[in-house]
Design an enzyme around this catalytic site. Structure first.
Site, short mmCIF file in Angstrom:
data_model
loop_
_atom_site.label_atom_id
_atom_site.label_comp_id
_atom_site.label_asym_id
_atom_site.label_seq_id
_atom_site.Cartn_x
_atom_site.Cartn_y
_atom_site.Cartn_z
N SER A 187 -23.87 0.81 6.77
CA SER A 187 -24.72 0.93 5.58
C SER A 187 -25.40 -0.38 5.21
O SER A 187 -26.37 -0.37 4.45
CB SER A 187 -23.89 1.44 4.39
OG SER A 187 -22.76 0.61 4.16
N ASP A 456 -19.65 -1.48 -7.23
CA ASP A 456 -19.88 -1.63 -5.80
C ASP A 456 -20.34 -3.06 -5.54
O ASP A 456 -21.48 -3.42 -5.84
CB ASP A 456 -20.95 -0.63 -5.34
CG ASP A 456 -21.27 -0.74 -3.85
OD1 ASP A 456 -20.79 -1.69 -3.20
OD2 ASP A 456 -22.02 0.12 -3.35
N HIS A 459 -22.78 -3.33 -1.40
CA HIS A 459 -24.21 -3.10 -1.17
C HIS A 459 -25.06 -3.92 -2.14
O HIS A 459 -24.55 -4.48 -3.11
CB HIS A 459 -24.51 -1.60 -1.29
CG HIS A 459 -23.75 -0.77 -0.32
ND1 HIS A 459 -22.55 -0.13 -0.63
CD2 HIS A 459 -23.99 -0.47 0.99
CE1 HIS A 459 -22.10 0.50 0.43
NE2 HIS A 459 -22.94 0.31 1.43
#
Length: 484
Positions: A187, A456, A459
Protein backbone atom coordinates in the site's frame (compact mmCIF):
# COMPACT_ATOMS: atom_id res chain seq x y z
CA UNK A 1 -15.25 82.27 -28.00
CA UNK A 2 -12.96 79.42 -27.48
CA UNK A 3 -10.83 78.46 -30.41
CA UNK A 4 -11.68 75.00 -31.73
CA UNK A 5 -9.73 72.17 -30.11
CA UNK A 6 -7.19 70.47 -32.27
CA UNK A 7 -7.69 66.74 -32.40
CA UNK A 8 -4.77 64.60 -31.38
CA UNK A 9 -3.38 62.55 -34.24
CA UNK A 10 -4.24 58.86 -34.07
CA UNK A 11 -1.37 56.66 -33.01
CA UNK A 12 0.25 55.01 -35.98
CA UNK A 13 1.92 51.63 -36.07
CA UNK A 14 5.58 51.56 -37.21
CA UNK A 15 4.44 49.85 -40.39
CA UNK A 16 2.04 52.69 -41.18
CA UNK A 17 4.76 55.31 -40.60
CA UNK A 18 7.13 53.50 -42.95
CA UNK A 19 4.40 53.19 -45.55
CA UNK A 20 3.63 56.91 -45.30
CA UNK A 21 7.29 57.82 -45.76
CA UNK A 22 7.56 55.57 -48.79
CA UNK A 23 4.45 57.08 -50.30
CA UNK A 24 5.81 60.57 -49.80
CA UNK A 25 9.00 59.73 -51.64
CA UNK A 26 7.12 58.04 -54.50
CA UNK A 27 5.02 61.15 -54.97
CA UNK A 28 8.11 63.18 -55.62
CA UNK A 29 8.71 64.49 -52.15
CA UNK A 30 12.30 65.06 -51.18
CA UNK A 31 13.26 64.00 -47.70
CA UNK A 32 16.75 64.62 -46.47
CA UNK A 33 18.88 61.48 -46.38
CA UNK A 34 19.42 61.88 -42.64
CA UNK A 35 15.65 61.89 -42.03
CA UNK A 36 15.20 58.72 -44.08
CA UNK A 37 18.02 56.92 -42.25
CA UNK A 38 16.72 57.97 -38.83
CA UNK A 39 13.18 56.89 -39.76
CA UNK A 40 14.37 53.45 -40.82
CA UNK A 41 16.47 53.08 -37.66
CA UNK A 42 13.56 54.02 -35.38
CA UNK A 43 11.25 51.69 -37.31
CA UNK A 44 13.67 48.77 -36.76
CA UNK A 45 13.93 49.48 -33.03
CA UNK A 46 10.17 49.62 -32.60
CA UNK A 47 9.67 46.31 -34.42
CA UNK A 48 12.39 44.60 -32.38
CA UNK A 49 11.11 45.77 -29.02
CA UNK A 50 7.38 46.09 -29.63
CA UNK A 51 6.63 43.13 -27.28
CA UNK A 52 8.67 44.71 -24.49
CA UNK A 53 6.85 48.01 -25.00
CA UNK A 54 3.52 46.17 -24.72
CA UNK A 55 4.68 44.49 -21.52
CA UNK A 56 5.69 47.83 -20.01
CA UNK A 57 2.36 49.29 -21.01
CA UNK A 58 0.55 46.38 -19.40
CA UNK A 59 2.52 46.80 -16.18
CA UNK A 60 1.70 50.53 -16.22
CA UNK A 61 -1.99 49.75 -16.72
CA UNK A 62 -1.96 47.29 -13.84
CA UNK A 63 -0.25 49.80 -11.56
CA UNK A 64 -2.89 52.40 -12.41
CA UNK A 65 -5.65 49.96 -11.43
CA UNK A 66 -3.92 49.25 -8.14
CA UNK A 67 -3.37 52.95 -7.46
CA UNK A 68 -7.12 53.48 -7.82
CA UNK A 69 -7.80 50.86 -5.14
CA UNK A 70 -8.80 48.11 -7.57
CA UNK A 71 -7.62 45.03 -5.70
CA UNK A 72 -7.18 42.38 -8.39
CA UNK A 73 -6.17 39.71 -5.91
CA UNK A 74 -9.14 40.01 -3.57
CA UNK A 75 -12.03 41.15 -5.75
CA UNK A 76 -13.37 43.87 -8.01
CA UNK A 77 -15.77 46.78 -7.75
CA UNK A 78 -18.94 46.79 -9.84
CA UNK A 79 -20.79 49.91 -10.98
CA UNK A 80 -22.42 50.27 -7.56
CA UNK A 81 -19.11 50.13 -5.72
CA UNK A 82 -19.90 46.81 -4.07
CA UNK A 83 -17.22 44.17 -3.71
CA UNK A 84 -17.60 41.22 -6.05
CA UNK A 85 -16.02 37.86 -5.17
CA UNK A 86 -13.34 36.56 -7.44
CA UNK A 87 -11.84 33.14 -7.96
CA UNK A 88 -9.52 31.79 -5.32
CA UNK A 89 -6.18 33.54 -5.31
CA UNK A 90 -3.54 31.45 -7.00
CA UNK A 91 -0.05 31.37 -5.63
CA UNK A 92 2.72 32.43 -8.00
CA UNK A 93 4.59 29.55 -9.52
CA UNK A 94 8.00 29.40 -10.99
CA UNK A 95 7.81 29.41 -14.78
CA UNK A 96 9.99 27.42 -17.12
CA UNK A 97 10.66 28.45 -20.68
CA UNK A 98 10.39 25.92 -23.46
CA UNK A 99 14.14 25.54 -23.88
CA UNK A 100 14.75 24.57 -20.26
CA UNK A 101 11.73 22.24 -20.26
CA UNK A 102 13.15 20.27 -23.18
CA UNK A 103 16.52 19.83 -21.50
CA UNK A 104 17.46 16.62 -19.72
CA UNK A 105 17.05 16.70 -15.95
CA UNK A 106 20.48 16.78 -14.35
CA UNK A 107 21.49 15.47 -10.93
CA UNK A 108 25.23 15.67 -10.16
CA UNK A 109 26.83 12.37 -9.20
CA UNK A 110 27.97 13.96 -5.93
CA UNK A 111 24.39 14.96 -5.02
CA UNK A 112 22.81 12.79 -2.31
CA UNK A 113 19.11 13.58 -2.67
CA UNK A 114 18.31 11.74 0.56
CA UNK A 115 20.46 13.99 2.77
CA UNK A 116 18.90 17.35 3.46
CA UNK A 117 16.26 19.25 5.40
CA UNK A 118 12.63 20.28 5.15
CA UNK A 119 11.98 23.93 4.28
CA UNK A 120 8.55 25.51 4.65
CA UNK A 121 7.43 26.73 1.22
CA UNK A 122 3.81 27.85 0.86
CA UNK A 123 4.50 29.51 -2.50
CA UNK A 124 5.35 26.44 -4.61
CA UNK A 125 3.70 23.73 -2.51
CA UNK A 126 1.44 21.87 -2.68
CA UNK A 127 2.01 21.04 -6.33
CA UNK A 128 -1.77 20.58 -6.78
CA UNK A 129 -4.88 20.80 -4.63
CA UNK A 130 -6.52 17.75 -3.12
CA UNK A 131 -9.83 18.55 -4.80
CA UNK A 132 -8.12 18.77 -8.21
CA UNK A 133 -7.32 15.06 -8.26
CA UNK A 134 -10.52 13.49 -9.52
CA UNK A 135 -10.10 9.93 -8.28
CA UNK A 136 -8.01 10.31 -5.12
CA UNK A 137 -9.06 7.60 -2.67
CA UNK A 138 -10.74 8.36 0.64
CA UNK A 139 -7.86 6.65 2.42
CA UNK A 140 -5.48 9.54 1.72
CA UNK A 141 -7.87 12.51 1.24
CA UNK A 142 -7.18 14.04 4.63
CA UNK A 143 -8.75 17.47 4.12
CA UNK A 144 -11.93 15.97 2.72
CA UNK A 145 -12.02 13.66 5.75
CA UNK A 146 -11.92 16.52 8.23
CA UNK A 147 -8.32 17.58 8.79
CA UNK A 148 -8.48 21.31 9.43
CA UNK A 149 -4.90 22.41 8.82
CA UNK A 150 -2.91 21.83 5.64
CA UNK A 151 0.60 22.79 6.68
CA UNK A 152 1.76 19.23 5.99
CA UNK A 153 1.34 19.97 2.27
CA UNK A 154 3.71 22.94 2.22
CA UNK A 155 7.16 21.54 2.91
CA UNK A 156 9.92 21.39 0.30
CA UNK A 157 12.82 18.95 0.54
CA UNK A 158 16.17 20.70 0.20
CA UNK A 159 19.18 18.37 -0.29
CA UNK A 160 22.52 19.56 1.06
CA UNK A 161 24.80 21.17 -1.48
CA UNK A 162 22.48 20.66 -4.47
CA UNK A 163 18.89 21.10 -5.56
CA UNK A 164 16.07 18.66 -6.16
CA UNK A 165 14.79 19.22 -9.73
CA UNK A 166 11.23 20.48 -9.99
CA UNK A 167 8.64 17.93 -10.99
CA UNK A 168 7.63 18.54 -14.60
CA UNK A 169 4.53 16.52 -15.43
CA UNK A 170 4.72 17.09 -19.16
CA UNK A 171 8.39 16.20 -19.36
CA UNK A 172 7.66 12.90 -17.64
CA UNK A 173 4.69 12.29 -19.92
CA UNK A 174 6.91 12.91 -22.91
CA UNK A 175 9.40 10.33 -21.63
CA UNK A 176 6.57 7.83 -21.09
CA UNK A 177 5.06 8.25 -24.56
CA UNK A 178 4.05 4.80 -25.80
CA UNK A 179 5.40 3.14 -22.62
CA UNK A 180 4.21 1.29 -19.50
CA UNK A 181 5.25 2.37 -16.04
CA UNK A 182 4.37 0.04 -13.14
CA UNK A 183 4.60 0.50 -9.39
CA UNK A 184 4.63 -2.94 -7.78
CA UNK A 185 4.30 -3.71 -4.09
CA UNK A 186 2.24 -2.91 -1.01
CA UNK A 187 0.00 0.00 0.00
CA UNK A 188 2.99 2.36 0.23
CA UNK A 189 3.52 2.00 -3.50
CA UNK A 190 -0.22 2.47 -4.00
CA UNK A 191 0.06 5.63 -1.90
CA UNK A 192 2.88 6.82 -4.17
CA UNK A 193 0.99 5.78 -7.32
CA UNK A 194 -2.02 7.90 -6.35
CA UNK A 195 0.30 10.86 -5.80
CA UNK A 196 2.01 10.31 -9.16
CA UNK A 197 -1.27 10.19 -11.06
CA UNK A 198 -2.43 13.37 -9.33
CA UNK A 199 0.81 15.08 -10.38
CA UNK A 200 0.37 13.97 -13.98
CA UNK A 201 -3.25 15.09 -14.05
CA UNK A 202 -2.11 18.70 -13.65
CA UNK A 203 -0.91 18.60 -17.27
CA UNK A 204 -3.89 16.80 -18.78
CA UNK A 205 -7.31 17.96 -19.94
CA UNK A 206 -10.26 16.10 -18.35
CA UNK A 207 -10.83 14.04 -21.48
CA UNK A 208 -7.16 13.08 -21.80
CA UNK A 209 -7.05 10.10 -19.44
CA UNK A 210 -8.95 7.09 -18.14
CA UNK A 211 -8.71 4.80 -15.14
CA UNK A 212 -9.73 1.19 -14.67
CA UNK A 213 -9.09 -1.75 -12.35
CA UNK A 214 -8.14 -5.16 -13.68
CA UNK A 215 -7.63 -7.68 -10.89
CA UNK A 216 -4.46 -6.72 -9.03
CA UNK A 217 -3.78 -3.86 -11.45
CA UNK A 218 -5.01 -0.29 -11.20
CA UNK A 219 -4.36 1.34 -14.57
CA UNK A 220 -4.17 5.05 -15.39
CA UNK A 221 -3.99 5.56 -19.15
CA UNK A 222 -2.98 8.78 -20.90
CA UNK A 223 -4.70 8.97 -24.28
CA UNK A 224 -4.58 12.64 -25.31
CA UNK A 225 -2.62 13.58 -28.46
CA UNK A 226 0.56 15.56 -27.86
CA UNK A 227 2.78 17.33 -30.31
CA UNK A 228 6.47 16.37 -29.83
CA UNK A 229 7.52 19.77 -31.19
CA UNK A 230 5.81 21.62 -28.38
CA UNK A 231 7.46 22.96 -25.27
CA UNK A 232 6.57 20.92 -22.22
CA UNK A 233 5.92 23.32 -19.39
CA UNK A 234 4.49 21.68 -16.31
CA UNK A 235 1.19 23.51 -16.05
CA UNK A 236 0.26 24.00 -19.73
CA UNK A 237 -2.49 21.94 -21.35
CA UNK A 238 -1.49 19.46 -24.00
CA UNK A 239 -2.30 20.91 -27.39
CA UNK A 240 -1.84 20.56 -31.13
CA UNK A 241 -0.76 23.55 -33.19
CA UNK A 242 -1.98 22.02 -36.45
CA UNK A 243 1.45 21.83 -38.06
CA UNK A 244 1.39 18.04 -38.10
CA UNK A 245 -1.10 15.28 -37.28
CA UNK A 246 -1.43 14.60 -33.53
CA UNK A 247 0.05 11.37 -32.21
CA UNK A 248 -1.72 9.03 -29.82
CA UNK A 249 -0.05 9.20 -26.46
CA UNK A 250 -0.76 5.62 -25.37
CA UNK A 251 1.06 5.72 -22.03
CA UNK A 252 -0.01 3.84 -18.92
CA UNK A 253 0.96 4.30 -15.28
CA UNK A 254 -0.08 1.24 -13.27
CA UNK A 255 -0.09 -0.06 -9.74
CA UNK A 256 0.15 -3.80 -9.13
CA UNK A 257 -0.76 -5.25 -5.74
CA UNK A 258 1.92 -7.69 -4.52
CA UNK A 259 2.70 -6.84 -0.87
CA UNK A 260 5.55 -9.35 -0.61
CA UNK A 261 6.50 -9.18 -4.34
CA UNK A 262 6.52 -12.98 -4.39
CA UNK A 263 3.43 -15.16 -4.15
CA UNK A 264 1.63 -15.19 -0.79
CA UNK A 265 -1.75 -15.98 0.76
CA UNK A 266 -2.39 -12.23 0.98
CA UNK A 267 -2.41 -11.46 -2.73
CA UNK A 268 -6.10 -10.62 -3.08
CA UNK A 269 -6.18 -6.84 -3.74
CA UNK A 270 -9.46 -6.48 -1.83
CA UNK A 271 -9.46 -9.18 0.86
CA UNK A 272 -6.02 -9.46 2.42
CA UNK A 273 -6.54 -8.88 6.14
CA UNK A 274 -5.28 -12.32 7.05
CA UNK A 275 -4.10 -13.15 10.54
CA UNK A 276 -1.45 -15.69 9.49
CA UNK A 277 0.47 -14.50 6.43
CA UNK A 278 2.57 -16.99 4.48
CA UNK A 279 4.84 -16.44 1.50
CA UNK A 280 6.40 -18.53 -1.27
CA UNK A 281 9.86 -16.99 -1.13
CA UNK A 282 11.05 -18.45 -4.45
CA UNK A 283 7.84 -18.15 -6.48
CA UNK A 284 7.26 -14.90 -8.37
CA UNK A 285 5.97 -15.83 -11.83
CA UNK A 286 2.28 -15.63 -10.83
CA UNK A 287 2.76 -11.86 -10.41
CA UNK A 288 5.67 -11.24 -12.75
CA UNK A 289 3.79 -12.40 -15.84
CA UNK A 290 1.91 -9.08 -15.56
CA UNK A 291 5.13 -7.04 -15.37
CA UNK A 292 6.70 -8.29 -18.57
CA UNK A 293 6.96 -5.60 -21.19
CA UNK A 294 7.00 -2.76 -18.66
CA UNK A 295 9.42 0.04 -19.53
CA UNK A 296 9.67 1.41 -15.99
CA UNK A 297 9.29 -0.80 -12.91
CA UNK A 298 9.21 0.59 -9.37
CA UNK A 299 9.27 -2.00 -6.57
CA UNK A 300 8.71 -1.73 -2.84
CA UNK A 301 8.00 -4.13 0.01
CA UNK A 302 8.42 -3.52 3.72
CA UNK A 303 5.42 -2.69 5.84
CA UNK A 304 3.92 -6.20 5.81
CA UNK A 305 7.19 -7.67 7.02
CA UNK A 306 6.94 -5.84 10.35
CA UNK A 307 4.08 -7.77 11.94
CA UNK A 308 6.28 -10.53 13.37
CA UNK A 309 10.03 -11.07 13.87
CA UNK A 310 9.75 -14.36 11.97
CA UNK A 311 8.13 -14.97 8.59
CA UNK A 312 6.18 -18.08 7.63
CA UNK A 313 7.63 -19.48 4.39
CA UNK A 314 6.02 -22.28 2.41
CA UNK A 315 8.17 -25.39 2.12
CA UNK A 316 9.37 -26.53 -1.32
CA UNK A 317 6.85 -28.92 -2.81
CA UNK A 318 4.18 -28.04 -0.24
CA UNK A 319 0.63 -28.98 -1.27
CA UNK A 320 -1.16 -26.32 0.76
CA UNK A 321 -0.51 -23.22 2.89
CA UNK A 322 -0.31 -25.22 6.13
CA UNK A 323 3.07 -26.70 5.18
CA UNK A 324 5.44 -23.93 6.13
CA UNK A 325 8.47 -23.07 8.24
CA UNK A 326 9.26 -19.95 10.24
CA UNK A 327 12.35 -18.06 9.12
CA UNK A 328 14.05 -15.02 10.62
CA UNK A 329 12.69 -11.90 8.95
CA UNK A 330 16.02 -10.69 7.56
CA UNK A 331 16.76 -14.03 5.91
CA UNK A 332 13.30 -14.33 4.36
CA UNK A 333 13.47 -10.73 3.12
CA UNK A 334 16.80 -11.37 1.42
CA UNK A 335 15.48 -14.51 -0.27
CA UNK A 336 12.52 -12.61 -1.67
CA UNK A 337 14.67 -9.76 -2.99
CA UNK A 338 17.07 -12.28 -4.57
CA UNK A 339 14.11 -13.89 -6.31
CA UNK A 340 12.95 -10.49 -7.56
CA UNK A 341 16.41 -9.38 -8.69
CA UNK A 342 17.01 -12.65 -10.52
CA UNK A 343 13.71 -12.25 -12.36
CA UNK A 344 14.68 -8.70 -13.38
CA UNK A 345 18.06 -9.89 -14.68
CA UNK A 346 16.55 -12.77 -16.66
CA UNK A 347 13.44 -11.12 -18.10
CA UNK A 348 14.10 -7.44 -18.77
CA UNK A 349 16.10 -5.71 -21.48
CA UNK A 350 18.70 -3.35 -19.95
CA UNK A 351 18.48 -1.17 -23.06
CA UNK A 352 14.75 -0.72 -22.70
CA UNK A 353 13.70 -1.00 -19.05
CA UNK A 354 14.47 1.22 -16.06
CA UNK A 355 14.08 -0.44 -12.66
CA UNK A 356 13.86 1.19 -9.22
CA UNK A 357 13.47 -0.01 -5.65
CA UNK A 358 11.94 2.39 -3.11
CA UNK A 359 13.34 2.06 0.39
CA UNK A 360 11.15 1.57 3.47
CA UNK A 361 8.51 4.09 4.48
CA UNK A 362 8.74 4.75 8.25
CA UNK A 363 6.02 4.54 10.88
CA UNK A 364 5.48 7.14 13.62
CA UNK A 365 3.58 5.01 16.10
CA UNK A 366 5.03 6.24 19.43
CA UNK A 367 5.28 9.95 20.17
CA UNK A 368 7.84 9.24 22.89
CA UNK A 369 10.30 8.37 20.10
CA UNK A 370 10.56 12.06 19.15
CA UNK A 371 10.34 13.48 22.66
CA UNK A 372 6.59 14.00 23.07
CA UNK A 373 5.57 11.69 25.93
CA UNK A 374 2.12 13.29 26.15
CA UNK A 375 1.30 12.73 22.47
CA UNK A 376 -0.84 9.96 21.04
CA UNK A 377 0.98 8.23 18.18
CA UNK A 378 1.11 10.66 15.22
CA UNK A 379 -2.26 12.27 16.02
CA UNK A 380 -2.38 16.08 16.19
CA UNK A 381 1.23 16.39 14.97
CA UNK A 382 1.51 19.44 12.70
CA UNK A 383 5.28 19.94 12.29
CA UNK A 384 8.16 17.73 11.10
CA UNK A 385 10.77 16.53 13.57
CA UNK A 386 13.44 19.24 13.70
CA UNK A 387 16.42 17.13 14.62
CA UNK A 388 16.69 13.38 14.12
CA UNK A 389 19.74 13.05 16.38
CA UNK A 390 18.97 10.30 18.87
CA UNK A 391 15.53 9.59 17.39
CA UNK A 392 14.77 5.93 16.73
CA UNK A 393 11.41 5.06 15.20
CA UNK A 394 11.50 1.30 15.70
CA UNK A 395 12.22 0.40 12.08
CA UNK A 396 14.25 -2.62 11.05
CA UNK A 397 17.25 -0.96 9.44
CA UNK A 398 18.67 -4.40 8.69
CA UNK A 399 16.07 -4.68 5.91
CA UNK A 400 17.21 -1.32 4.55
CA UNK A 401 20.79 -2.62 4.31
CA UNK A 402 19.64 -5.88 2.72
CA UNK A 403 17.58 -4.08 0.08
CA UNK A 404 20.40 -1.71 -0.81
CA UNK A 405 22.88 -4.58 -1.11
CA UNK A 406 20.72 -7.01 -3.08
CA UNK A 407 19.32 -4.48 -5.54
CA UNK A 408 22.85 -3.23 -6.18
CA UNK A 409 24.20 -6.66 -7.09
CA UNK A 410 22.30 -7.50 -10.28
CA UNK A 411 24.52 -8.78 -13.09
CA UNK A 412 22.71 -7.54 -16.17
CA UNK A 413 19.88 -5.07 -15.47
CA UNK A 414 20.70 -2.28 -13.00
CA UNK A 415 18.23 -1.52 -10.20
CA UNK A 416 18.37 2.00 -8.78
CA UNK A 417 17.89 2.06 -5.01
CA UNK A 418 15.90 5.19 -4.03
CA UNK A 419 16.32 6.21 -0.39
CA UNK A 420 13.10 7.85 0.81
CA UNK A 421 13.51 6.60 4.37
CA UNK A 422 15.81 9.30 5.70
CA UNK A 423 13.67 12.23 4.57
CA UNK A 424 10.41 10.54 5.59
CA UNK A 425 11.56 9.90 9.16
CA UNK A 426 11.15 13.61 9.90
CA UNK A 427 7.51 13.71 8.79
CA UNK A 428 5.46 12.70 11.82
CA UNK A 429 2.99 15.40 10.73
CA UNK A 430 2.15 14.00 7.31
CA UNK A 431 0.32 10.73 8.11
CA UNK A 432 -3.38 10.20 7.50
CA UNK A 433 -3.86 9.77 11.27
CA UNK A 434 -7.62 9.69 12.03
CA UNK A 435 -8.57 11.31 8.72
CA UNK A 436 -8.80 8.07 6.81
CA UNK A 437 -10.63 4.77 6.44
CA UNK A 438 -10.61 1.48 8.32
CA UNK A 439 -11.57 -1.70 6.46
CA UNK A 440 -12.87 0.41 3.60
CA UNK A 441 -15.11 2.59 5.78
CA UNK A 442 -14.48 6.23 6.68
CA UNK A 443 -13.75 6.67 10.37
CA UNK A 444 -16.73 7.98 12.32
CA UNK A 445 -16.43 11.03 14.61
CA UNK A 446 -16.47 8.64 17.57
CA UNK A 447 -13.55 6.68 16.11
CA UNK A 448 -11.64 9.86 15.23
CA UNK A 449 -11.91 10.83 18.90
CA UNK A 450 -9.91 7.69 19.79
CA UNK A 451 -6.53 8.19 18.06
CA UNK A 452 -4.75 5.69 20.28
CA UNK A 453 -6.93 3.01 18.72
CA UNK A 454 -7.68 4.32 15.24
CA UNK A 455 -4.90 6.68 14.11
CA UNK A 456 -3.14 5.43 10.95
CA UNK A 457 0.52 6.38 11.29
CA UNK A 458 1.60 4.26 8.33
CA UNK A 459 0.00 5.85 5.27
CA UNK A 460 0.39 9.45 4.11
CA UNK A 461 -1.95 12.28 3.16
CA UNK A 462 -2.02 13.31 -0.50
CA UNK A 463 -0.99 15.93 -1.52
CA UNK A 464 1.97 15.58 0.80
CA UNK A 465 5.09 13.55 1.36
CA UNK A 466 4.53 11.01 -1.49
CA UNK A 467 4.74 13.93 -3.94
CA UNK A 468 8.35 14.43 -2.85
CA UNK A 469 9.06 10.73 -3.33
CA UNK A 470 7.82 11.13 -6.88
CA UNK A 471 9.92 14.24 -7.32
CA UNK A 472 13.00 12.18 -6.46
CA UNK A 473 11.87 9.28 -8.66
CA UNK A 474 11.32 11.80 -11.48
CA UNK A 475 14.85 13.17 -11.01
CA UNK A 476 16.39 9.68 -11.07
CA UNK A 477 14.38 8.53 -14.07
CA UNK A 478 14.85 11.66 -16.18
CA UNK A 479 18.54 12.08 -15.35
CA UNK A 480 19.26 8.58 -16.64
CA UNK A 481 20.00 7.84 -20.27
CA UNK A 482 16.70 7.56 -22.18
CA UNK A 483 15.80 3.94 -22.92
CA UNK A 484 14.98 2.94 -26.47
Amino acid sequence: MHSPRRKSPPSESPFAVAKLAGSYIRKGGHLPVVVVVVTIFVFALVVMYSEDIKSIAAEYSLSRFKARGYDLARGSNDSTGRRQPMAEKKKPRKRRDEKSARSVVSVPASCDLSDGEWVFDDVNYPLYREDQCQFLSEQVSCLKNGRREAMYQKWRWQPKGCSLPEFDARLLLERLRGKRMMLVGDSMNRNQWESLVCLLQTALPPEGWSRRVDGSRSIFTVEVPLQPSHGIRACDRLANDGDSPPQDYDASIEFYWAPFLVESNSDDPEIHSIAVRIIKADSIEKHAVHWKGADVLVFDTYIWWMNTPKIKVLRPGAKNWTEHDEIVRREAYERVLRTTSNWVDQNLDPNRSSVFFMSMSPLHSRSSYWGNPDGIKCAKETMPIKNMAGVRLGMDKNLFAVAKNVTGSTARVPITFVDITTMSEYRKDAHTSVYTVRQGELLTPEQQAKPAEFADCIHWCVPGLPDIWNQILFARLLSARPRQ
